[in-house]
Write a protein that holds these residues in place. Sequence first.
Motif, PDB file in Angstrom:
ATOM      1  N   MET A  49      15.200  12.131   8.958  1.00 19.03           N
ATOM      2  CA  MET A  49      13.814  11.871   8.582  1.00 19.03           C
ATOM      3  C   MET A  49      13.424  12.517   7.269  1.00 19.03           C
ATOM      4  SD  MET A  49      11.309  10.425  10.339  1.00 19.03           S
ATOM      5  CE  MET A  49       9.962  11.548  10.618  1.00 19.03           C
ATOM      6  N   VAL A  50      13.512  13.839   7.240  1.00 23.33           N
ATOM      7  CA  VAL A  50      13.038  14.580   6.072  1.00 23.33           C
ATOM      8  C   VAL A  50      13.771  14.138   4.807  1.00 23.33           C
ATOM      9  CG1 VAL A  50      12.784  16.850   5.069  1.00 23.33           C
ATOM     10  CG2 VAL A  50      12.359  16.523   7.493  1.00 23.33           C
ATOM     11  N   PRO A  51      15.107  14.237   4.806  1.00 24.83           N
ATOM     12  CA  PRO A  51      15.789  13.901   3.544  1.00 24.83           C
ATOM     13  C   PRO A  51      15.629  12.438   3.143  1.00 24.83           C
ATOM     14  CG  PRO A  51      17.381  14.251   5.303  1.00 24.83           C
ATOM     15  CD  PRO A  51      16.051  14.677   5.829  1.00 24.83           C
ATOM     16  N   ARG A  52      15.564  11.530   4.113  1.00 22.10           N
ATOM     17  CA  ARG A  52      15.385  10.130   3.712  1.00 22.10           C
ATOM     18  C   ARG A  52      13.995   9.914   3.137  1.00 22.10           C
ATOM     19  NH1 ARG A  52      18.326   5.742   7.698  1.00 22.10           N
ATOM     20  NH2 ARG A  52      20.445   6.361   7.203  1.00 22.10           N
ATOM     21  N   TYR A  53      13.027  10.590   3.734  1.00 19.05           N
ATOM     22  CA  TYR A  53      11.687  10.474   3.193  1.00 19.05           C
ATOM     23  C   TYR A  53      11.666  10.938   1.744  1.00 19.05           C
ATOM     24  CZ  TYR A  53       6.723  10.918   2.516  1.00 19.05           C
ATOM     25  OH  TYR A  53       5.461  10.780   2.024  1.00 19.05           O
ATOM     26  N   VAL A  54      12.305  12.090   1.495  1.00 17.54           N
ATOM     27  CA  VAL A  54      12.346  12.624   0.132  1.00 17.54           C
ATOM     28  C   VAL A  54      13.039  11.635  -0.797  1.00 17.54           C
ATOM     29  CG1 VAL A  54      13.196  14.485  -1.317  1.00 17.54           C
ATOM     30  CG2 VAL A  54      12.320  14.985   0.965  1.00 17.54           C
ATOM     31  N   LEU A  55      14.162  11.100  -0.326  1.00 13.37           N
ATOM     32  CA  LEU A  55      14.922  10.149  -1.136  1.00 13.37           C
ATOM     33  C   LEU A  55      14.064   8.946  -1.517  1.00 13.37           C
ATOM     34  CD1 LEU A  55      17.850   9.280  -2.109  1.00 13.37           C
ATOM     35  CD2 LEU A  55      17.949   7.981   0.004  1.00 13.37           C
ATOM     36  N   PHE A  56      13.426   8.361  -0.515  1.00 14.77           N
ATOM     37  CA  PHE A  56      12.621   7.163  -0.795  1.00 14.77           C
ATOM     38  C   PHE A  56      11.397   7.515  -1.639  1.00 14.77           C
ATOM     39  CE2 PHE A  56      14.671   5.425   3.134  1.00 14.77           C
ATOM     40  CZ  PHE A  56      15.381   4.445   2.464  1.00 14.77           C
ATOM     41  N   ASP A  57      10.865   8.696  -1.380  1.00 17.76           N
ATOM     42  CA  ASP A  57       9.687   9.117  -2.112  1.00 17.76           C
ATOM     43  C   ASP A  57       9.996   9.267  -3.594  1.00 17.76           C
ATOM     44  OD1 ASP A  57       6.962   9.751  -1.945  1.00 17.76           O
ATOM     45  OD2 ASP A  57       7.422  11.863  -2.287  1.00 17.76           O
ATOM     46  N   GLN A  58      11.192   9.790  -3.896  1.00 14.25           N
ATOM     47  CA  GLN A  58      11.606   9.978  -5.286  1.00 14.25           C
ATOM     48  C   GLN A  58      11.561   8.664  -6.055  1.00 14.25           C
ATOM     49  OE1 GLN A  58      15.405  11.780  -4.994  1.00 14.25           O
ATOM     50  NE2 GLN A  58      14.701  13.756  -5.740  1.00 14.25           N
ATOM     51  N   TYR A  59      11.979   7.613  -5.399  1.00 16.18           N
ATOM     52  CA  TYR A  59      12.024   6.323  -6.086  1.00 16.18           C
ATOM     53  C   TYR A  59      10.797   5.472  -5.784  1.00 16.18           C
ATOM     54  CZ  TYR A  59      16.686   7.798  -7.125  1.00 16.18           C
ATOM     55  OH  TYR A  59      17.741   8.526  -7.588  1.00 16.18           O
TER      56      TYR A  59
ATOM     57  N   LEU B 266       7.814   6.456   7.430  1.00 12.43           N
ATOM     58  CA  LEU B 266       8.159   5.927   6.111  1.00 12.43           C
ATOM     59  C   LEU B 266       7.200   4.836   5.651  1.00 12.43           C
ATOM     60  CD1 LEU B 266      12.039   5.801   6.435  1.00 12.43           C
ATOM     61  CD2 LEU B 266      10.665   7.471   5.219  1.00 12.43           C
ATOM     62  N   PHE B 267       6.683   4.072   6.600  1.00  9.76           N
ATOM     63  CA  PHE B 267       5.756   3.001   6.229  1.00  9.76           C
ATOM     64  C   PHE B 267       4.381   3.553   5.871  1.00  9.76           C
ATOM     65  CE2 PHE B 267       8.001  -0.444   8.926  1.00  9.76           C
ATOM     66  CZ  PHE B 267       8.883  -0.647   7.893  1.00  9.76           C
ATOM     67  N   GLY B 268       4.082   4.743   6.358  1.00  6.43           N
ATOM     68  CA  GLY B 268       2.745   5.256   6.169  1.00  6.43           C
ATOM     69  C   GLY B 268       1.749   4.317   6.813  1.00  6.43           C
ATOM     70  N   SER B 269       0.660   4.038   6.127  1.00  8.88           N
ATOM     71  CA  SER B 269      -0.295   3.110   6.719  1.00  8.88           C
ATOM     72  C   SER B 269      -0.176   1.732   6.072  1.00  8.88           C
ATOM     73  CB  SER B 269      -1.716   3.660   6.536  1.00  8.88           C
ATOM     74  OG  SER B 269      -1.928   3.906   5.162  1.00  8.88           O
ATOM     75  N   ALA B 270       0.769   1.596   5.143  1.00  7.20           N
ATOM     76  CA  ALA B 270       0.854   0.347   4.385  1.00  7.20           C
ATOM     77  C   ALA B 270       1.367  -0.800   5.244  1.00  7.20           C
ATOM     78  CB  ALA B 270       1.756   0.530   3.169  1.00  7.20           C
ATOM     79  N   ILE B 271       2.318  -0.502   6.121  1.00  3.38           N
ATOM     80  CA  ILE B 271       2.893  -1.559   6.928  1.00  3.38           C
ATOM     81  C   ILE B 271       2.638  -1.249   8.390  1.00  3.38           C
ATOM     82  CG2 ILE B 271       5.034  -2.687   7.618  1.00  3.38           C
ATOM     83  CD1 ILE B 271       6.065  -2.114   4.789  1.00  3.38           C
ATOM     84  N   GLN B 272       1.929  -2.144   9.043  1.00  2.82           N
ATOM     85  CA  GLN B 272       1.577  -1.906  10.436  1.00  2.82           C
ATOM     86  C   GLN B 272       2.218  -2.940  11.342  1.00  2.82           C
ATOM     87  OE1 GLN B 272       0.096   0.501  11.929  1.00  2.82           O
ATOM     88  NE2 GLN B 272      -0.722   1.670  10.227  1.00  2.82           N
ATOM     89  N   THR B 273       3.239  -2.513  12.079  1.00  4.79           N
ATOM     90  CA  THR B 273       3.847  -3.422  13.042  1.00  4.79           C
ATOM     91  C   THR B 273       3.083  -3.317  14.361  1.00  4.79           C
ATOM     92  OG1 THR B 273       5.361  -1.760  13.838  1.00  4.79           O
ATOM     93  CG2 THR B 273       6.101  -3.102  11.984  1.00  4.79           C
TER      94      THR B 273
ATOM     95  N   LEU C 158       9.545   4.422  -3.075  1.00  3.81           N
ATOM     96  CA  LEU C 158       9.806   3.302  -2.171  1.00  3.81           C
ATOM     97  C   LEU C 158       9.124   3.456  -0.821  1.00  3.81           C
ATOM     98  CD1 LEU C 158      13.577   2.644  -2.879  1.00  3.81           C
ATOM     99  CD2 LEU C 158      11.636   1.222  -3.507  1.00  3.81           C
ATOM    100  N   THR C 159       8.543   4.629  -0.561  1.00  2.00           N
ATOM    101  CA  THR C 159       7.866   4.764   0.721  1.00  2.00           C
ATOM    102  C   THR C 159       6.689   3.799   0.762  1.00  2.00           C
ATOM    103  OG1 THR C 159       6.625   6.566  -0.225  1.00  2.00           O
ATOM    104  CG2 THR C 159       8.427   7.167   1.231  1.00  2.00           C
ATOM    105  N   GLU C 160       6.336   3.401   1.956  1.00  2.48           N
ATOM    106  CA  GLU C 160       5.258   2.438   2.173  1.00  2.48           C
ATOM    107  C   GLU C 160       5.621   1.060   1.637  1.00  2.48           C
ATOM    108  OE1 GLU C 160       1.361   3.865   1.417  1.00  2.48           O
ATOM    109  OE2 GLU C 160       1.798   5.730   2.433  1.00  2.48           O
ATOM    110  N   THR C 161       6.907   0.805   1.429  1.00  2.00           N
ATOM    111  CA  THR C 161       7.328  -0.556   1.117  1.00  2.00           C
ATOM    112  C   THR C 161       8.375  -0.963   2.145  1.00  2.00           C
ATOM    113  OG1 THR C 161       9.232   0.025  -0.225  1.00  2.00           O
ATOM    114  CG2 THR C 161       7.112  -0.086  -1.355  1.00  2.00           C
ATOM    115  N   ALA C 162       8.670  -2.250   2.157  1.00  2.00           N
ATOM    116  CA  ALA C 162       9.635  -2.741   3.134  1.00  2.00           C
ATOM    117  C   ALA C 162      11.053  -2.264   2.838  1.00  2.00           C
ATOM    118  CB  ALA C 162       9.603  -4.266   3.160  1.00  2.00           C
ATOM    119  N   TRP C 163      11.273  -1.770   1.632  1.00  2.15           N
ATOM    120  CA  TRP C 163      12.633  -1.360   1.261  1.00  2.15           C
ATOM    121  C   TRP C 163      13.183  -0.271   2.159  1.00  2.15           C
ATOM    122  CZ3 TRP C 163      15.329  -4.563  -1.346  1.00  2.15           C
ATOM    123  CH2 TRP C 163      14.727  -5.393  -2.294  1.00  2.15           C
TER     124      TRP C 163
END
Lengths: 292, 292
Positions: free
Chosen positions: B125-135, B222-229, B137-142
């Motif tokens: 969780m933590v490291p992937r969040y950081v990874l995606f956050d760097q680029y 990772l989706f935050g509030s942007a993507i709501q399933t 990409l968080t809150e996107t479908a990627w």
Amino acid sequence: MRKEKNRHLKMEQRNALKGLAFVLPWILGFLIFTLIPLLNSVRYSFSAVTITPGKILLKGAGLEFYDYAWNVSTTFKLGLASTAMMIGCSTPVVLVFSLLAAIFLNRKFPGRTFFRAVFFMPVIIMSGPVISSLLTNYTVDFTSDGSQIVLFLSSLPGFLSKPCLFILDNLVLILWFSGVQILIFLAGLQKIPPSLYEAAEIDGAGAWEKFWKITLPYIKPIALICAVYTVVNIANYSGHAVNREIQENMFNTAMMYSLSAAMSWIYFLVVLLMLAVVYVLFRQSGRKEKVE
Amino acid sequence: MKRLLEKKTGHLAVYLILIGIGFVYLYPVVYMVVNSFFSAADLTDPSVTWIPTELCLDNFRKAFEALDFAKSFGMSLVMSLAPALLQTMVASLVGYGLARFRFPLKKLLLVLILITFLLPTQIMMVPRYVLFDQYKLTETAWVQFLPAIFGQGLNSAIFILVYFQFFSSYPKALDEAAEIDGAGKLKIFVTISMPMAKGATILSMLFSFVFYWNETYQSGMLFGSAIQTLPLQLQSFTLRYEAVFGADAAGTINESISLAGTCLSILPLVILYLVFQRQFVESIEASGITGE
């Protein structure tokens, strides 16, 4: 002759390269999305993280966060204990239960389709929020105070009564974790050659003997798969206290990322220990069968 | 005659046991469905327990709106179907590469794949969040698609191993014949091997879909509030409800409405299961996950 050999070698190399090309996406993904994040997670857990725009600064902090998680945080150890209890108690119950269910569902009887549909429900409905909304408030309570079973169990010594009561308390939740395992066992049962049973019947074996002498030995390697799956699956269940704690502490401003990372590593070690126990248990008893 | 009697009693015992256990699965679901039709008056009336006095469809209308059903359903569909497809494609490629080619370190790769299955989500969780956050990409479908494309999606390891198992077990002669005819490896894979692996493909698609549909822990973060399933909406149902019907409506939310919400969020998967019921069971049997 030599040329021939050379050509052969080249062919082999070319083939190996082609094979690697097929596997390449996984190798890249493993490096980017698993290995490097994993190493980063270790680093975060040992250092204080400060975030400046576009950059992450790490300052070595030794075991500080592990110490905090273990000794200072009041909730982490409790959550860890209850989750470990959940995994430890549930796994055997899930295994026995799903094997039994699979054996019954494997028999031919009218209405089998209906029962299969009922028993596969947990395969479909296994998302954390749904399970918790279904089970936390609205289900049967086996342990209403004063029932004879509860009284009897509470009178037992602690090391016996605690797990028993825990299982009773969470029986419904535990059984809802058995969906995929029933499927796997069912598939395994169907692989046992019927001729074995027929031969045993001719020799006068009853259902009891057939179960212990044929079914069980055949199903043992599959039981290992199921056991591992169960431990991993329950450990990942998002409703656990530990998992929630890790999530909540992620953006703990004083201990950004680090505390969560440290907690998750402690948790992982505990889960790993349980997996090792599972492996040893099924290894010893499974004499020569090996799952390839 | 005696045999027939034995068979009859055997059936009876099986029914009793299956009904007993099936109760655990059926009860919450039936309770949920029945109670979701209760009107507010029925809920408070102690004389009404199982059969509502009127079918209160209003609950569903409210839940439908609170969940923003049409939109969340579409989101869930995209967020499950696309990764399932990607994951299946990569798993088949990797499984094929591992099963059909010889190259150095293959054993190591297989071990690593197994290990990725054992790694709990919370540790990533933590490291992937950081990874995606760097680029950014968080809150996107990627965040859902990228790991799937590179074989690091949800339970990817299981599907890779299923394909590996399948491609290891079927005769190579067909491949070789095509190779002599001059077909390239990729062409052989697409035109000959994949059509034969239908069972594994169905298994991979169905289960990936269900796993992704139900996943909330990692995606919620990772989706935050942007993507709501749908399951994510359900998780914060009370909040949603207030957002839609105004803060003072919080008092009017009752058990029936939240149960109707749960019903709605389960419904798509139940339909999927009813349609593909046979495939769910058969694909597991055909996949060789149980080791042959």
